[in-house]
Design a protein around this motif. Structure first.
Motif, PDB file in Angstrom:
ATOM      1  N   ALA A 169      39.196  21.263  49.251  1.00  0.00           N
ATOM      2  CA  ALA A 169      38.857  21.974  48.016  1.00  0.00           C
ATOM      3  C   ALA A 169      38.868  21.049  46.802  1.00  0.00           C
ATOM      4  CB  ALA A 169      39.826  23.134  47.800  1.00  0.00           C
ATOM      5  N   PHE A 170      39.918  20.214  46.670  1.00  0.00           N
ATOM      6  CA  PHE A 170      40.087  19.403  45.467  1.00  0.00           C
ATOM      7  C   PHE A 170      40.379  17.955  45.841  1.00  0.00           C
ATOM      8  CE2 PHE A 170      41.885  23.654  44.598  1.00  0.00           C
ATOM      9  CZ  PHE A 170      41.014  24.073  43.605  1.00  0.00           C
ATOM     10  N   ASP A 171      39.698  17.036  45.171  1.00  0.00           N
ATOM     11  CA  ASP A 171      39.968  15.601  45.302  1.00  0.00           C
ATOM     12  C   ASP A 171      39.928  15.029  43.890  1.00  0.00           C
ATOM     13  OD1 ASP A 171      40.231  12.952  46.028  1.00  0.00           O
ATOM     14  OD2 ASP A 171      38.219  12.778  46.895  1.00  0.00           O
ATOM     15  N   TYR A 172      41.046  14.471  43.422  1.00  0.00           N
ATOM     16  CA  TYR A 172      41.092  13.945  42.060  1.00  0.00           C
ATOM     17  C   TYR A 172      41.997  12.724  41.992  1.00  0.00           C
ATOM     18  CZ  TYR A 172      45.462  16.621  41.851  1.00  0.00           C
ATOM     19  OH  TYR A 172      46.711  17.131  42.116  1.00  0.00           O
ATOM     20  N   ASP A 173      41.729  11.867  40.997  1.00  0.00           N
ATOM     21  CA  ASP A 173      42.500  10.640  40.810  1.00  0.00           C
ATOM     22  C   ASP A 173      43.406  10.696  39.585  1.00  0.00           C
ATOM     23  OD1 ASP A 173      41.211   9.552  43.034  1.00  0.00           O
ATOM     24  OD2 ASP A 173      39.614   8.679  41.813  1.00  0.00           O
ATOM     25  N   GLY A 174      43.245  11.705  38.730  1.00  0.00           N
ATOM     26  CA  GLY A 174      44.029  11.815  37.502  1.00  0.00           C
ATOM     27  C   GLY A 174      44.964  13.000  37.550  1.00  0.00           C
ATOM     28  N   GLN A 175      44.764  13.941  36.622  1.00  0.00           N
ATOM     29  CA  GLN A 175      45.581  15.140  36.530  1.00  0.00           C
ATOM     30  C   GLN A 175      44.757  16.351  36.944  1.00  0.00           C
ATOM     31  OE1 GLN A 175      47.003  15.557  32.541  1.00  0.00           O
ATOM     32  NE2 GLN A 175      47.703  13.447  32.408  1.00  0.00           N
ATOM     33  N   ALA A 176      45.462  17.407  37.362  1.00  0.00           N
ATOM     34  CA  ALA A 176      44.783  18.652  37.721  1.00  0.00           C
ATOM     35  C   ALA A 176      45.705  19.822  37.415  1.00  0.00           C
ATOM     36  CB  ALA A 176      44.390  18.653  39.195  1.00  0.00           C
ATOM     37  N   SER A 177      45.117  20.904  36.855  1.00  0.00           N
ATOM     38  CA  SER A 177      45.941  22.067  36.552  1.00  0.00           C
ATOM     39  C   SER A 177      45.095  23.327  36.492  1.00  0.00           C
ATOM     40  CB  SER A 177      46.676  21.884  35.222  1.00  0.00           C
ATOM     41  OG  SER A 177      45.747  21.821  34.148  1.00  0.00           O
ATOM     42  N   ILE A 178      45.775  24.445  36.777  1.00  0.00           N
ATOM     43  CA  ILE A 178      45.210  25.777  36.585  1.00  0.00           C
ATOM     44  C   ILE A 178      46.077  26.440  35.520  1.00  0.00           C
ATOM     45  CG2 ILE A 178      44.743  28.030  37.615  1.00  0.00           C
ATOM     46  CD1 ILE A 178      44.590  26.582  40.352  1.00  0.00           C
ATOM     47  N   THR A 179      45.474  26.756  34.371  1.00  0.00           N
ATOM     48  CA  THR A 179      46.227  27.402  33.292  1.00  0.00           C
ATOM     49  C   THR A 179      45.685  28.789  32.967  1.00  0.00           C
ATOM     50  OG1 THR A 179      44.857  26.315  31.611  1.00  0.00           O
ATOM     51  CG2 THR A 179      46.903  25.200  32.258  1.00  0.00           C
ATOM     52  N   GLY A 180      44.660  29.220  33.678  1.00  0.00           N
ATOM     53  CA  GLY A 180      44.074  30.537  33.467  1.00  0.00           C
ATOM     54  C   GLY A 180      42.993  30.803  34.493  1.00  0.00           C
ATOM     55  N   GLY A 181      42.471  31.999  34.472  1.00  0.00           N
ATOM     56  CA  GLY A 181      41.448  32.374  35.441  1.00  0.00           C
ATOM     57  C   GLY A 181      42.047  32.631  36.804  1.00  0.00           C
ATOM     58  N   THR A 182      41.185  32.871  37.773  1.00  0.00           N
ATOM     59  CA  THR A 182      41.629  33.048  39.163  1.00  0.00           C
ATOM     60  C   THR A 182      40.923  32.023  40.027  1.00  0.00           C
ATOM     61  OG1 THR A 182      39.930  34.726  39.541  1.00  0.00           O
ATOM     62  CG2 THR A 182      42.119  35.519  38.934  1.00  0.00           C
ATOM     63  N   VAL A 183      41.673  31.480  40.975  1.00  0.00           N
ATOM     64  CA  VAL A 183      41.146  30.463  41.874  1.00  0.00           C
ATOM     65  C   VAL A 183      41.487  30.861  43.308  1.00  0.00           C
ATOM     66  CG1 VAL A 183      41.162  28.022  42.512  1.00  0.00           C
ATOM     67  CG2 VAL A 183      41.448  28.680  40.108  1.00  0.00           C
ATOM     68  N   TYR A 184      40.459  30.896  44.140  1.00  0.00           N
ATOM     69  CA  TYR A 184      40.626  31.195  45.562  1.00  0.00           C
ATOM     70  C   TYR A 184      40.154  29.995  46.372  1.00  0.00           C
ATOM     71  CZ  TYR A 184      41.102  36.015  44.010  1.00  0.00           C
ATOM     72  OH  TYR A 184      41.520  37.151  43.370  1.00  0.00           O
ATOM     73  N   VAL A 185      40.926  29.650  47.390  1.00  0.00           N
ATOM     74  CA  VAL A 185      40.541  28.605  48.330  1.00  0.00           C
ATOM     75  C   VAL A 185      40.595  29.209  49.720  1.00  0.00           C
ATOM     76  CG1 VAL A 185      41.095  26.350  49.302  1.00  0.00           C
ATOM     77  CG2 VAL A 185      41.361  26.745  46.833  1.00  0.00           C
ATOM     78  N   ASN A 186      39.448  29.277  50.353  1.00  0.00           N
ATOM     79  CA  ASN A 186      39.322  29.848  51.701  1.00  0.00           C
ATOM     80  C   ASN A 186      39.948  31.239  51.781  1.00  0.00           C
ATOM     81  OD1 ASN A 186      37.940  27.533  52.658  1.00  0.00           O
ATOM     82  ND2 ASN A 186      39.896  26.491  52.953  1.00  0.00           N
ATOM     83  N   GLY A 187      39.678  32.045  50.750  1.00  0.00           N
ATOM     84  CA  GLY A 187      40.107  33.438  50.745  1.00  0.00           C
ATOM     85  C   GLY A 187      41.499  33.707  50.204  1.00  0.00           C
ATOM     86  N   GLU A 188      42.273  32.661  49.909  1.00  0.00           N
ATOM     87  CA  GLU A 188      43.627  32.842  49.401  1.00  0.00           C
ATOM     88  C   GLU A 188      43.720  32.397  47.955  1.00  0.00           C
ATOM     89  OE1 GLU A 188      46.855  31.425  51.798  1.00  0.00           O
ATOM     90  OE2 GLU A 188      45.701  31.716  53.636  1.00  0.00           O
TER      91      GLU A 188
END
Length: 171
Positions: free
Chosen positions: A143-162
């Motif tokens: 789902a996610f590949d990153y080299d710096g920072q990553a965050s969820i501060t709002g909204g809704t996020v689903y990965v493979n139904g969860e």
């Protein structure tokens, strides 16, 4: 070469290259794509939407089937409905311009990313990933590949139904 600016319209693009592309070989701060609204059906063997510097989406309806659906140094999605199907990376922020740090920022809208199997990433950033609004629904092995920072501060996020509340680096 400098910018592609789209305010509205209905577009159906089928190409063996990039569908919407902005790049300036002489000035790394140019090469931007800005889309405010419209309806887009894109089938590309290259990138669906590609910019050297930045891609900003403020609305519209998108059905993108491409190797990489959206690629730029900085990708910002503020609104819109995006249905992405990709065989390499869904949304990719890579160092193409000195004007920005590679970043994917989802601030609103409804983003659905469906990835092919194999070594593919739904959201891939050589820098940061920030999700602060909207709905993001990912179906992918990675789902996610990153080299710096990553965050969820709002909204809704689903990965493979969860539903997830943190971004776990796949790589």
């Amino acid at each position: 070469n400098d910018d592609v600016l789209i305010a509205d319209g209905t577009f159906s693009i089928e190409t063996k290259k990039d569908a919407i592309h902005a790049e300036n070989d002489e000035d790394g701060t140019k090469g931007n794509v800005y889309i405010a609204d419209g309806s887009f059906t894109i089938n590309a063997t290259g990138d669906g939407i590609q910019a050297q510097a930045a891609v900003q989406i403020d609305g519209g309806v998108y059905a993108i089937n491409a190797a990489e659906a959206i690629e730029a140094t900085y990708v910002q999605i503020n609104d819109g409905t995006l249905a992405i199907s990709a065989s390499d990376d869904g949304i990719n922020a890579t160092a193409k311009s000195s004007a920005y740090t590679p970043t994917i920022e989802i601030r609103g809208g409804n983003v659905t990313v469906q990835m092919a199997s194999g070594d593919t990433d739904a959201l891939d950033s050589n820098g940061n990933i920030y999700i602060s609004g909207g709905s993001t629904d990912i179906s992918a092995q990675f789902a996610f590949d990153y080299d710096g920072q990553a965050s969820i501060t709002g909204g809704t996020v689903y990965v493979n139904g969860e539903q997830v509340t943190t971004i776990e680096n796949s790589m």
